[in-house]
Design a protein around this motif. Structure first.
Motif, PDB file in Angstrom:
ATOM      1  N   SER A 387       0.820  -1.130  -0.009  1.00 36.57           N
ATOM      2  CA  SER A 387      -0.111   0.017   0.069  1.00 36.57           C
ATOM      3  C   SER A 387       0.800   1.449   0.060  1.00 36.57           C
ATOM      4  N   ASP A 388       2.024   1.257   0.088  1.00 38.14           N
ATOM      5  CA  ASP A 388       2.997   2.228   0.063  1.00 38.14           C
ATOM      6  C   ASP A 388       4.187   2.187  -0.792  1.00 38.14           C
ATOM      7  N   SER A 393       4.406  -1.685   4.121  1.00 37.98           N
ATOM      8  CA  SER A 393       3.206  -2.246   4.234  1.00 37.98           C
ATOM      9  C   SER A 393       2.757  -3.512   3.131  1.00 37.98           C
ATOM     10  N   VAL A 395       0.754  -6.103   1.227  1.00 38.23           N
ATOM     11  CA  VAL A 395      -0.463  -6.602   1.591  1.00 38.23           C
ATOM     12  C   VAL A 395      -0.530  -8.085   0.932  1.00 38.23           C
ATOM     13  N   LEU A 412      -7.857  -8.035  -2.722  1.00 39.43           N
ATOM     14  CA  LEU A 412      -7.644  -6.783  -2.762  1.00 39.43           C
ATOM     15  C   LEU A 412      -8.780  -5.821  -2.773  1.00 39.43           C
ATOM     16  N   GLY A 415      -8.554   0.579  -4.445  1.00 40.82           N
ATOM     17  CA  GLY A 415      -7.693   1.494  -3.760  1.00 40.82           C
ATOM     18  C   GLY A 415      -6.517   1.542  -4.714  1.00 40.82           C
ATOM     19  N   SER A 416      -5.371   2.325  -4.090  1.00 43.29           N
ATOM     20  CA  SER A 416      -4.293   2.735  -4.810  1.00 43.29           C
ATOM     21  C   SER A 416      -3.080   1.658  -3.945  1.00 43.29           C
ATOM     22  N   TYR A 417      -2.310   1.149  -4.959  1.00 43.03           N
ATOM     23  CA  TYR A 417      -1.318  -0.054  -4.541  1.00 43.03           C
ATOM     24  C   TYR A 417       0.045   0.162  -5.181  1.00 43.03           C
ATOM     25  N   TYR A 418       1.133  -0.469  -4.978  1.00 46.39           N
ATOM     26  CA  TYR A 418       2.085  -0.660  -5.813  1.00 46.39           C
ATOM     27  C   TYR A 418       2.499  -2.136  -5.716  1.00 46.39           C
ATOM     28  N   ARG A 440      -4.017   1.801  -9.854  1.00 46.36           N
ATOM     29  CA  ARG A 440      -5.373   1.689  -8.957  1.00 46.36           C
ATOM     30  C   ARG A 440      -6.083   0.521  -9.115  1.00 46.36           C
TER      31      ARG A 440
END
Length: 541
Positions: A387-388, A393, A395, A412, A415-418, A440
């Motif tokens: 998430s960052d 963090s 997931v 999931l 939302g926004s993820y990397y 996203r």
């Protein structure tokens, strides 16, 4: 048989020893104006005179000066004294043995500054400068070596040599910056290696030491041997492991201070991954900071990094792959302590795969599909979703994936993820991750509601997306949309079409982003328009 000697008769063996005794007992004590030479096997007075004395000064004068009775017999290990004014004196040069980064020199004749090149020879009067993260190394006529560190300025004020292999006189001026010195043992009482700064003078006769000429002060740190440090007043001899700070205009003797011990580098790993190199070491008691040098050369003739840190660690994620050598010392009251060394490699194999989907900044719909290209040397892969951007963090992650594409279950939330991916070699050892890719995730399970009015006009409605700049709607008879019957871009999450012919249709809609990262369409929905169906009530396929 016993031999009898007549009174007043000297045995033949005694005659042979007499010149040696004269040489040993009549050699004069070393003078402050003499250079002392240690006799080697095979040396003769005439050979030594030809090598070291000025033209016109004959070997007989050297014989008389040293009270030598027999010039043909010079016992190895004895000392010969050469008056300084008799010695040949010639200018010496400094050779550049290594250069890194930006370094320039300006000759004594006032010519414009020129780049320093490895292998060049510098004459007396040259002025050297290094830029940030620039460095160079010099070798002097007597074998002494010096490294000029980054952001420094050095003037070569005197470089002389007495005789072809004899005593040398080297004097330089460090106007600003920092130097590391490894000075060869000086031959003769008048040999010298002297470094001047705006606030102090350091003279040595064979030692390893550092000098830092900062604004208003000079720090000298002795790693081996001893150094005489003088200011405007009396000087102080600094033995090994001691240092001193001298302020500009200081008239009191410099105060010797104990240097910090070398830091413990046992926590430094032997291997780091490219893009993930973070060095950590054991904090050193009493240290208020650390000086860190990084070089690809084990002798540190040049440096790739010269910096200070206040904590017991440094982030070197931008360090390219290669073999590196680390030199670290603790800092206390501006003095840098003893140095610790470590070596490590930055590895970039297997190479990070190229990501295919999702692309940076894109918006995708669940179920999420990750795809990447094949990487040379990789037999499997590992991915992470966080998430960052720092991946503190995480997931979702998975290891040992043999394919280059994976479809994730609906684990999931939108939302926004990397995400990032790395290759694994045949032994399962991971290579570096690729750059984080932000995306996203949108809800791919949202239903398009269809309404059909009495005029057989069809309307579709779907849930609004956060931050959407509009929507794109598509209609087709085919599930793969190889032929699109209707395509529209609308501002709101709804569209009204004309009359639709009865039969099966496929519809889909996606949100549009201001930056153009629209991503893929969600899975299409199949609808069927029945024959003779006229109703305004909501209808769900």
């Amino acid at each position: 048989m016993r031999t009898k000697h007549r009174p007043g008769h000297t045995p033949r063996s005694g005659l042979l020893l007499l010149p040696l005794l004269v040489l040993f007992w009549l050699s004069p004590p070393a003078s402050a104006e003499d250079w002392v030479y240690r006799v080697k096997p095979g040396d003769t007075l005439w050979d030594l005179a030809g090598e070291y004395l000025k033209p016109g000064i004959r070997w007989q004068r050297l014989q008389r000066h040293n009270h030598i009775g027999n010039p043909r017999q010079l016992p190895p290990g004895t000392s010969l004294h050469f008056p300084l004014q008799w010695l040949q004196q010639e200018p010496a040069v400094a050779s550049v043995t290594a250069v890194a980064g930006t370094a320039t020199y300006r000759p004594a004749d006032g010519q414009p500054a020129q780049p320093v090149i490895e292998g060049m020879q510098l004459q007396v009067g040259a002025m050297l400068q290094t830029a940030a993260q620039g460095s160079l190394s010099l070798k002097f006529a007597d074998g002494s070596r010096m490294q000029l560190r980054s952001n420094s300025e050095l003037h070569l004020d005197r470089m002389s040599r007495y005789g072809r292999k004899g005593m040398s006189d080297t004097r330089m001026r460090l106007q600003r910056g920092r130097i590391n010195n490894d000075v060869a043992p000086q031959k003769g009482g008048n040999a010298s290696f002297i470094v001047e700064t705006p606030s102090a003078t350091s003279s040595v006769r064979g030692t390893q030491f550092r000098i830092d000429a900062a604004t208003g002060s000079t720090d000298t740190e002795v790693l081996h041997g001893s150094v005489m440090v003088e200011a405007a007043g009396p000087g102080t001899v600094l033995p090994e492991g001691m240092g001193a700070s001298v302020a500009l205009g200081q008239t009191t003797p410099p105060r010797a201070q104990q240097l910090l011990p070398a830091p413990d580098l046992s926590a430094i790993d032997k291997r780091y991954l490219a893009g993930e190199t973070k060095l950590q070491w054991t904090p050193l008691e009493g240290a208020t900071g650390y000086r860190l040098l990084l070089s690809t050369d084990p002798d540190f003739r040049t440096t790739q990094l010269d910096t200070t840190v206040v904590t017991a660690g440094i982030d070197l994620r931008d360090l390219p792959e290669g073999d590196y050598h680390l030199l670290l010392s603790g800092i206390k009251q501006s003095l840098e302590g003893r140095e610790a060394r470590a070596a490590f490699v930055v590895d970039a194999t297997p190479k990070p795969p190229f990501v295919l989907s999702p692309q940076p900044g894109s918006a995708v719909y669940s179920p999420l599909a990750l795809a990447w290209a094949q990487s040379d040397g990789a037999s499997a892969y590992r991915y992470q979703i966080a998430s960052d951007e720092d991946f503190s963090s995480i997931v979702l992650e998975a290891d040992g994936i043999a394919d280059t594409r994976v479809v994730l279950p609906d684990q999931l939330a939108p939302g926004s993820y990397y995400w990032r991916v790395a290759g694994l070699d045949e032994q399962g050892q991971r290579g570096p991750y690729g750059d984080p890719v932000g995306f996203r995730l949108r809800d791919g399970n949202a239903t398009l509601d269809m309404n059909v009015n009495a005029a057989r006009e069809v309307s579709f409605h779907w849930n609004a997306e956060k931050d959407a700049q509009g929507y794109e709607f598509q209609l087709s008879r085919y599930h793969d949309f190889r032929v699109i019957k209707e395509a529209r871009q609308v501002d709101k999450p709804s569209v009204t079409l004309g009359k639709l012919a009865p039969g099966n249709w496929y519809v889909r809609a996606r949100a549009l982003d201001a930056g153009g990262g629209n991503g893929e369409f969600p899975p299409a929905q199949k609808i069927r328009v029945p024959w003779g169906f006229f109703s305004s009530a909501p209808w769900h396929p």
